[in-house]
Write a protein that holds these residues in place. Structure first.
Motif, short mmCIF file in Angstrom:
data_model
loop_
_atom_site.label_atom_id
_atom_site.label_comp_id
_atom_site.label_asym_id
_atom_site.label_seq_id
_atom_site.Cartn_x
_atom_site.Cartn_y
_atom_site.Cartn_z
N LEU A 92 1.12 -1.07 -0.49
CA LEU A 92 -0.17 -0.10 -0.37
C LEU A 92 1.07 1.51 0.14
O LEU A 92 1.67 1.52 1.10
N THR A 93 0.46 2.26 -0.95
CA THR A 93 1.51 3.54 -0.64
C THR A 93 0.32 4.54 -0.94
O THR A 93 -0.91 4.59 -1.89
N ILE A 94 0.67 5.71 0.13
CA ILE A 94 -0.57 6.32 -0.27
C ILE A 94 0.59 8.48 -0.55
O ILE A 94 1.32 8.34 0.13
N THR A 95 0.09 8.66 -1.73
CA THR A 95 0.70 9.68 -1.81
C THR A 95 0.03 11.20 -1.27
O THR A 95 -0.96 11.28 -1.85
N LEU A 96 0.67 11.61 -0.58
CA LEU A 96 0.61 13.21 -0.09
C LEU A 96 1.63 14.47 -0.63
O LEU A 96 2.27 14.33 -0.37
N THR A 97 0.95 15.81 0.19
CA THR A 97 0.90 17.03 -0.25
C THR A 97 1.02 17.37 0.76
O THR A 97 -0.16 17.85 1.31
N TYR B 64 -4.37 -5.02 7.71
CA TYR B 64 -3.27 -4.59 8.96
C TYR B 64 -2.36 -4.72 8.27
O TYR B 64 -1.37 -5.54 7.31
N THR B 65 -1.21 -3.91 8.94
CA THR B 65 0.53 -3.88 8.31
C THR B 65 0.89 -5.20 8.63
O THR B 65 0.80 -6.04 9.77
N ASP B 66 1.57 -5.97 7.99
CA ASP B 66 2.38 -6.99 7.99
C ASP B 66 3.58 -7.02 8.93
O ASP B 66 4.74 -7.16 8.23
N PHE B 67 3.23 -7.76 9.61
CA PHE B 67 4.37 -7.78 10.71
C PHE B 67 5.46 -8.34 11.01
O PHE B 67 6.54 -8.44 10.99
N GLU B 68 4.60 -9.48 10.03
CA GLU B 68 6.09 -10.62 9.26
C GLU B 68 6.58 -10.52 8.47
O GLU B 68 7.66 -10.86 8.31
N ASP B 69 6.52 -9.42 7.48
CA ASP B 69 7.90 -9.12 6.27
C ASP B 69 8.31 -8.09 7.01
O ASP B 69 8.58 -7.57 7.53
N GLN B 70 9.74 -9.27 6.89
CA GLN B 70 10.78 -8.54 7.31
C GLN B 70 11.48 -6.99 6.37
O GLN B 70 12.39 -6.38 6.63
N ASN B 71 10.49 -6.96 4.95
CA ASN B 71 11.14 -5.67 4.48
C ASN B 71 9.55 -4.59 4.38
O ASN B 71 9.94 -3.49 3.91
N SER B 72 9.28 -4.65 6.11
CA SER B 72 8.11 -3.38 6.22
C SER B 72 9.04 -2.28 6.21
O SER B 72 10.19 -2.22 7.22
N SER C 38 3.81 4.46 2.88
CA SER C 38 4.04 3.17 1.95
C SER C 38 4.12 2.24 2.89
O SER C 38 4.66 2.39 4.66
N ALA C 39 3.42 0.81 3.35
CA ALA C 39 3.66 -0.24 3.60
C ALA C 39 3.38 -1.96 3.40
O ALA C 39 2.39 -1.30 2.83
#
Length: 332
Positions: A169-174, A203-211, A247-248
Motif C-alpha cells: 500500500l502506498t499513499i502519496t500526499l502533499t 493491517y500492517t504485515d508485521f511478519e514481512d521483514q521488508n516492511s 508505504s507499508a
C-alpha cells in the motif's frame, strides 16, 4: 575469600525475608474523564472509527480502587464556537441498536449535526452531577491532500469471498507548509457497491521483514474501538511542505459471505480499497502517542513512567479534532 562468602550469605538471607509495607494512598478528587474527537465529516455509523468520534464520559478513580470503571450517562455536553454560540449538544446513547463490544454506557450522540470547519475554534464544556465542570478548546486542522494511492497485490488473490493475501500500500500526499500536521491512515475493504465488507480486515504485515518499520515512521492505523496502540500518528517533521509517500506492506482478509435467519447466504465481492487519511490536532497527536507509550510499558516494572497527555481541564482525557480525506482505489 571467606569475607566474600560471608557477604554473599548475608545478602541471600536478606533477600529471603518478607515484609509488609503500608503505602499511604494519595489524595484524590474525582474528576470527569472524557474522550472525543470532533471530525469535519458527518458521523459514519458503518466505521468502528466512529467510537472515538463520539464523546465517551467517565470519571477518575482512586489509585487503589479496584471497581470496574463505568461510563456515565448523566453528563451535559455542549460545544460552542468562537462567538459563544452553542453549535452542538449531545444526548446519552449510541446511534446503533447494538452495543459496542458489550459496552454502551457512557457514549453520547450528537443532536445538531456539527461538522468541524478548518481554522474554526471550538470549546467543549461538560458538566455532571457531583463533579466540577470541565472544558477544552481546539482549532480544527486543514484537510489532508491525497494525490494518489496504490494497492499492489504481492501474493494471494482479491476475487470473491474467503480470500487472503499480501499487498503493498502506498499513499502519496502533499503536506501543508503553513502548519504542523499529524497524519493517521486507515484502510478498509469495500464491495463493488461501495459498502464495507463484513468480516474483512487489512493491517500492517508485521511478519514481512521488508516492511518500513522505523521509530517515528509510518505505520497503518486501525479503526478499532480501542484507542491505545491501534492509532499510530505520523508527524510531518521531515516532510513539511513537500509531496511525500507513506508505504507499508499489508495483509488482508476478505470474509465476504454472511447470512442471517431472515436472509440466505450473501457474498460481497471485493471492489475497492478505501484509504482514509486524518490530519489531527497537536493535542490529539500527543494523547495518542502517550497512550501508545503507556500501553507498551504498563506491564514492565523497569520501564520509565509514561503518563498520559491530556487537555481536558480540570479533568482528564482528550478533546481532539480531525480533518479527513478519502481516496478509493478501484481494483477492477
Amino acid at each position: 575469600m571467606k569475607k566474600l562468602s560471608s557477604i554473599l550469605l548475608l545478602t541471600l538471607g536478606l533477600a529471603g525475608c518478607e515484609s509488609t509495607v503500608t503505602l499511604p494512598e494519595p489524595a484524590h478528587t474525582p474528576r470527569i474523564a472524557l474522550l472525543y474527537t470532533l471530525s469535519d465529516q458527518p458521523l459514519d455509523t458503518s466505521s468502528n472509527l466512529m467510537v472515538t468520534r463520539q464523546p465517551f464520559v467517565s470519571y477518575s478513580q482512586r489509585v487503589f480502587d479496584t471497581k470496574a470503571l463505568m461510563g456515565r450517562d448523566d453528563a451535559t455536553i455542549e460545544i460552542e464556537d468562537e462567538g459563544g454560540t452553542v453549535v452542538e449538544r449531545f444526548k446519552a446513547g449510541y446511534p446503533r441498536k447494538q452495543n459496542v463490544y458489550g459496552r454502551s454506557s457512557g457514549y453520547y450522540t450528537p443532536t445538531m449535526g456539527l461538522v468541524g470547519q478548518a481554522g474554526r475554534t471550538y470549546t467543549l464544556r461538560t458538566s455532571m452531577p457531583g463533579f466540577e465542570t470541565v472544558e477544552s478548546t481546539l482549532t480544527m486542522p486543514t484537510k489532508p491532500v491525497i494525490d494518489d494511492a496504490t494497492f499492489v497485490v504481492r501474493s494471494g488473490g482479491v476475487l470473491g469471498g474467503n480470500t487472503q493475501g499480501k499487498a503493498r500500500l502506498t499513499i502519496t500526499l502533499t503536506d501543508n507548509p503553513t502548519t504542523a500536521n499529524y497524519y493517521a491512515a486507515f484502510v478498509r475493504l469495500l464491495d463493488k457497491q461501495g459498502k464495507p465488507i463484513l468480516n474483512s480486515s487489512i493491517y500492517t504485515d508485521f511478519e514481512d521483514q521488508n516492511s518500513d518499520f522505523e521509530i517515528g515512521r509510518f505505520e497503518l492505523s486501525s479503526d478499532s474501538y480501542y484507542f491505545g496502540n491501534n492509532l499510530k500518528p505520523y508527524a510531518d517533521t521531515n516532510v513539511s511542505g513537500k509531496q511525500f509517500s507513506l508505504s507499508a506492506n499489508v495483509q488482508y482478509y476478505v470474509g465476504g459471505c454472511y447470512s442471517s435467519p431472515s436472509r440466505p447466504v450473501v457474498c460481497q465481492e471485493l471492489g475497492y480499497v478505501e484509504v482514509k487519511v486524518s490530519n489531527m490536532t497537536p493535542d490529539a497527536y500527543r494523547f495518542y502517542q502517550s497512550s501508545r507509550s503507556y500501553n507498551d510499558t504498563r506491564d514492565n516494572p523497569f520501564a520509565e513512567p509514561a503518563p498520559l497527555a491530556f487537555n481536558i481541564k480540570p479533568g482528564y482525557g482528550l478533546f481532539g479534532g480531525a480533518a479527513d480525506a478519502t481516496y478509493r482505489i478501484k481494483l477492477f
